[in-house]
Design a protein around this motif. Structure first.
Motif, PDB file in Angstrom:
ATOM      1  N   ALA A 180       0.843  -1.209   0.000  1.00  0.00           N
ATOM      2  CA  ALA A 180       0.000   0.000   0.000  1.00  0.00           C
ATOM      3  C   ALA A 180       0.870   1.248   0.000  1.00  0.00           C
ATOM      4  N   THR A 181       0.368   2.349  -0.582  1.00  0.00           N
ATOM      5  CA  THR A 181       1.103   3.629  -0.549  1.00  0.00           C
ATOM      6  C   THR A 181       0.343   4.626   0.322  1.00  0.00           C
ATOM      7  N   HIS A 182       1.098   5.491   1.012  1.00  0.00           N
ATOM      8  CA  HIS A 182       0.510   6.481   1.919  1.00  0.00           C
ATOM      9  C   HIS A 182       1.321   7.771   1.854  1.00  0.00           C
ATOM     10  N   ASP A 183       0.668   8.888   2.197  1.00  0.00           N
ATOM     11  CA  ASP A 183       1.388  10.161   2.315  1.00  0.00           C
ATOM     12  C   ASP A 183       1.817  10.352   3.758  1.00  0.00           C
ATOM     13  N   VAL A 184       3.094  10.712   3.960  1.00  0.00           N
ATOM     14  CA  VAL A 184       3.611  10.907   5.316  1.00  0.00           C
ATOM     15  C   VAL A 184       3.041  12.205   5.883  1.00  0.00           C
ATOM     16  N   GLU A 185       2.236  12.100   6.933  1.00  0.00           N
ATOM     17  CA  GLU A 185       1.645  13.288   7.557  1.00  0.00           C
ATOM     18  C   GLU A 185       2.613  13.908   8.567  1.00  0.00           C
ATOM     19  N   GLU A 186       3.304  13.031   9.315  1.00  0.00           N
ATOM     20  CA  GLU A 186       4.221  13.556  10.329  1.00  0.00           C
ATOM     21  C   GLU A 186       5.267  12.502  10.652  1.00  0.00           C
ATOM     22  N   ILE A 187       6.512  12.971  10.778  1.00  0.00           N
ATOM     23  CA  ILE A 187       7.545  12.107  11.349  1.00  0.00           C
ATOM     24  C   ILE A 187       8.156  12.867  12.510  1.00  0.00           C
ATOM     25  N   ASP A 213       8.819  12.680  24.883  1.00  0.00           N
ATOM     26  CA  ASP A 213       7.563  13.135  24.278  1.00  0.00           C
ATOM     27  C   ASP A 213       7.725  13.138  22.760  1.00  0.00           C
ATOM     28  N   MET A 214       6.607  13.025  22.043  1.00  0.00           N
ATOM     29  CA  MET A 214       6.690  12.996  20.580  1.00  0.00           C
ATOM     30  C   MET A 214       6.914  14.411  20.046  1.00  0.00           C
ATOM     31  N   VAL A 215       8.059  14.606  19.351  1.00  0.00           N
ATOM     32  CA  VAL A 215       8.414  15.928  18.816  1.00  0.00           C
ATOM     33  C   VAL A 215       8.549  15.798  17.307  1.00  0.00           C
ATOM     34  N   PRO A 216       7.731  16.552  16.525  1.00  0.00           N
ATOM     35  CA  PRO A 216       7.844  16.438  15.059  1.00  0.00           C
ATOM     36  C   PRO A 216       9.226  16.870  14.570  1.00  0.00           C
ATOM     37  N   ALA A 217       9.675  16.253  13.460  1.00  0.00           N
ATOM     38  CA  ALA A 217      10.964  16.602  12.849  1.00  0.00           C
ATOM     39  C   ALA A 217      10.774  16.585  11.334  1.00  0.00           C
ATOM     40  N   PRO A 218      11.577  17.379  10.584  1.00  0.00           N
ATOM     41  CA  PRO A 218      11.372  17.423   9.128  1.00  0.00           C
ATOM     42  C   PRO A 218      11.858  16.159   8.430  1.00  0.00           C
ATOM     43  N   ARG A 219      12.879  15.504   8.997  1.00  0.00           N
ATOM     44  CA  ARG A 219      13.453  14.325   8.318  1.00  0.00           C
ATOM     45  C   ARG A 219      14.082  13.376   9.333  1.00  0.00           C
ATOM     46  N   LEU A 220      14.225  12.118   8.891  1.00  0.00           N
ATOM     47  CA  LEU A 220      15.001  11.130   9.659  1.00  0.00           C
ATOM     48  C   LEU A 220      16.022  10.533   8.701  1.00  0.00           C
ATOM     49  N   GLY A 221      17.311  10.623   9.069  1.00  0.00           N
ATOM     50  CA  GLY A 221      18.374  10.113   8.202  1.00  0.00           C
ATOM     51  C   GLY A 221      18.801   8.709   8.596  1.00  0.00           C
ATOM     52  N   PRO A 222      19.831   8.167   7.926  1.00  0.00           N
ATOM     53  CA  PRO A 222      20.288   6.802   8.223  1.00  0.00           C
ATOM     54  C   PRO A 222      20.677   6.654   9.697  1.00  0.00           C
ATOM     55  N   VAL A 225      16.159   6.760  14.745  1.00  0.00           N
ATOM     56  CA  VAL A 225      14.954   6.056  15.184  1.00  0.00           C
ATOM     57  C   VAL A 225      13.905   7.112  15.516  1.00  0.00           C
ATOM     58  N   GLY A 226      12.685   6.902  15.043  1.00  0.00           N
ATOM     59  CA  GLY A 226      11.637   7.880  15.342  1.00  0.00           C
ATOM     60  C   GLY A 226      10.271   7.267  15.126  1.00  0.00           C
ATOM     61  N   TYR A 227       9.275   8.130  14.927  1.00  0.00           N
ATOM     62  CA  TYR A 227       7.919   7.612  14.680  1.00  0.00           C
ATOM     63  C   TYR A 227       7.418   8.139  13.341  1.00  0.00           C
ATOM     64  N   LEU A 228       6.431   7.449  12.789  1.00  0.00           N
ATOM     65  CA  LEU A 228       5.884   7.785  11.471  1.00  0.00           C
ATOM     66  C   LEU A 228       4.367   7.719  11.555  1.00  0.00           C
ATOM     67  N   ILE A 229       3.702   8.808  11.110  1.00  0.00           N
ATOM     68  CA  ILE A 229       2.234   8.806  11.025  1.00  0.00           C
ATOM     69  C   ILE A 229       1.878   9.091   9.572  1.00  0.00           C
ATOM     70  N   ALA A 230       1.136   8.173   8.948  1.00  0.00           N
ATOM     71  CA  ALA A 230       0.808   8.354   7.532  1.00  0.00           C
ATOM     72  C   ALA A 230      -0.685   8.134   7.291  1.00  0.00           C
TER      73      ALA A 230
END
Length: 600
Positions: free
Chosen positions: A233-240, A246-255, A258-263
């Motif tokens: 399935a394909t999804h648009d990334v709403e927030e990483i 605490d959950m803090v949004p970030a613009p990107r995750l590199g190699p 570790v973080g979270y993904l909401i799509a």
């Protein structure tokens, strides 16, 4: 926010904390959060990362949790793992997201069964191990003996083992410096196609699935379109973002991050653990190596007390499976309990926790049948069937033989309890394969034992016979042919499927007698005698009778001819006989719940 520079992977260290139950993983996580200033001191509480009420009440970790902290110019990504043997699957998933592990050993207890199991698991993942002795502030601590044990049993150099106290914070900063020095930085290509591993997920009713991810190659950015390689399935990334904790949004995750993904994934099967996330526009050619599906070992039927709750129960199991991939379930029906699900678990504690989570998190009232294991029935016509529900066992005339699952268990016990442990194992049909003294005070015993003997109360019996000092680890060990029979319970000559169970022929009579005695006390009296029988096929092996309630029909007869009294009693007897032929005995829910706790 988008102007933040990318993180240099050389400054990242990904590690998890592994140990036996109660050796101080969650306390060490608390100290690390304090020392690195990740949590405001006013908001600090014990077991900070354990988010479920049930974890706090029982004082155990059930779910692996991750958090990102900063220490001396480095980014440390810590994953706190459970210690109990039933949650070993959580540990294996956490280790797949790390390059190293802190092996924590209680300085007063030394190496325990899960210490060995988790350490071997970390070595299988090629992780760098930093060993630390915890609880050195206790009067019973014996660091020198434990270091010598670690060197002899696990081959870890004694001079590299650190001594800490997670409770007071002593030595924790040195431990973090050792993590930075010894654990390698993650390797990954920032310009390669995106590959990120989902190692845990949880369902949020407002935002859909929230997944914990470890980026291996490429960069994960907000707003990009991603594809789940296994689900397709394909999804648009709403927030990483990052958990700090605490959950803090970030613009990107590199190699290596570790973080979270909401799509916006609403379908519960869309982001299972072990899923590989890649860029839909520039996909990776190969998915990451996921996880082997855990094989359930213990089964039981779970039924809603109110039949109308069945759709809610299905929905709850779907959402729980996302967060706990080790649960399996399929619909089943029972004449006594109605519609429900046959659920599979990794062990008894796992079964208990899942049932409690279903009742608490989804407000359900449930009945669970007695736990059973998967038998293999070989029929006379040469076919083979897997039986996880005793009612599915074919008629004895069609059976050739039955194989039951075995476990290879490892028990570590103080030498003084050796006789009690061996006696317990022999009473449960176990066969010893090895006995080894780890030191003058501690012995390791290895046995093969039928899984059915372990799922009832083996762990509790082991703890009570050794005053809580023995530890147990187990793994599947194939199947063995055994003389097994199905014991059915009949109430008023009607079989009640919820009480059927498969037991060893030698234990059948004991089980049947105990069950009918228990039910006699639980089933309310009727207007006629109710026979309760335990039977193997057509042969009754135990019986109790719930005596009839009787109306005093002679109350008005004082004096007079005896034939008048006889006539009234005969009339009553006729009525009871007719009632018995027509009457059905309803077993109350409380009796089901209480009788199925027989094994407890």
């Amino acid at each position: 926010m988008s102007t933040a520079p990318p993180v240099d992977p050389r400054r990242i260290r990904n590690f998890s904390i592994i140990s036996h139950v109660d050796h101080g993983k969650s306390t060490l996580s608390d100290r690390i959060l304090e020392i690195t200033g990740a949590v405001d001191p006013r908001l600090m509480r014990a077991q900070y990362l354990d988010s479920m009420d049930i974890e706090r009440e029982r004082g155990i970790t059930i779910k692996a949790q991750n958090v990102r902290v900063h220490f001396e110019g480095h980014i440390l990504q810590l994953i706190d793992t459970p210690g109990h043997v039933d949650f070993g699957y959580e540990v294996s998933r956490s280790l797949a997201a790390c390059e190293g592990a802190i092996l924590l050993v209680d300085a007063s207890q030394g190496i325990q069964a899960q210490t060995l199991a988790n350490c071997y698991q970390a070595l299988e993942h090629d992780l760098e191990i930093v060993a630390a002795l915890n609880k050195i502030d206790l009067p019973a601590a014996d660091p020198e003996r434990c270091k010598e044990e670690l060197e002899r049993v696990l081959g870890l150099p004694g001079d590299e083992v650190l001594s800490i106290s997670a409770k007071t914070g002593e030595g924790v900063a040195e431990l973090l410096r050792a993590v930075i020095a010894r654990i390698p930085a993650p390797r990954g290509e920032p310009d390669a196609p995106l590959r990120a591993l989902v190692f845990d997920s949880v369902y949020d009713q407002y935002r859909g699935v929230v997944s914990s991810v470890r980026v291996v190659d490429g960069t994960l950015r907000t707003g990009t379109r991603v594809r789940m390689m296994q689900a397709g399935a394909t999804h648009d990334v709403e927030e990483i973002g990052l958990r700090t904790p605490d959950m803090v949004p970030a613009p990107r995750l590199g190699p290596g991050e570790v973080g979270y993904l909401i799509a916006g994934i609403k379908d519960v099967g869309g982001a299972r653990s072990g899923e590989t996330v890649t860029d839909a526009a520039r996909p990776a050619s190969e998915p990451l190596e996921g996880y082997q599906d855990p094989k359930p070992m213990v089964f039981c039927g779970i039924y809603p007390i109110d039949g109308d709750d069945l759709p809610d129960l299905r929905d709850a199991l779907d959402k729980l499976k996302l967060n706990d991939a080790a649960v399996t379930f399929e619909p089943e029906t029972s004449r006594a309990l109605g519609f429900g699900f046959r659920c599979g678990f990794l062990g008894l504690l796992h079964m208990e926790i899942v049932r409690e989570r279903l009742e608490r998190e989804f407000s359900l009232s449930l009945i669970a049948t007695a736990p059973s294991v998967v038998y293999r029935a070989f029929l006379s016509d040469g076919t083979e069937r897997d039986i996880d529900n005793p009612t599915d066992l074919p008629d004895p005339s069609r059976l050739d033989h039955i194989d039951e699952p075995m476990l290879a268990i490892s028990i570590l016990t103080p030498a003084e309890y050796l006789g009690a442990v061996m006696d317990l194992c022999q009473s449960r049909r176990a066969e010893m394969s090895k006995m080894e003294y780890l030191s003058t005070e501690r012995v390791e015993l290895r046995y093969t034992i039928p899984l059915a003997e372990v799922v009832i109360d083996f762990f509790d019996a082991l703890k009570s016979r050794t005053k809580g000092y023995a530890s147990l680890d187990y793994e599947p060990h194939g199947y063995v042919t055994s003389p097994l029979v199905r014991v059915d319970v009949l109430i008023n000559h009607e079989p009640v499927d919820a009480f059927s169970t498969i037991v060893h022929r030698a234990n059948a009579e004991y089980y049947g007698r105990k069950m009918v005695e228990r039910l006699r006390a639980l089933i309310p009296r009727q207007m006629f005698d109710v026979p309760i029988q335990a039977a193997i096929g057509g042969r009754v092996i135990a019986r109790e009778t719930v005596k009839a309630r009787r109306k005093d029909v002679l109350a008005k007869c004082y004096g007079g001819d005896i034939t008048r009294k006889r006539k009234l009693l005969e009339k009553q007897k006729e009525g009871k006989k007719r009632m018995k032929n027509l009457g059905r005995v309803e077993v109350p829910q409380e009796a089901f719940v209480a009788a199925l706790r027989l094994e407890e």
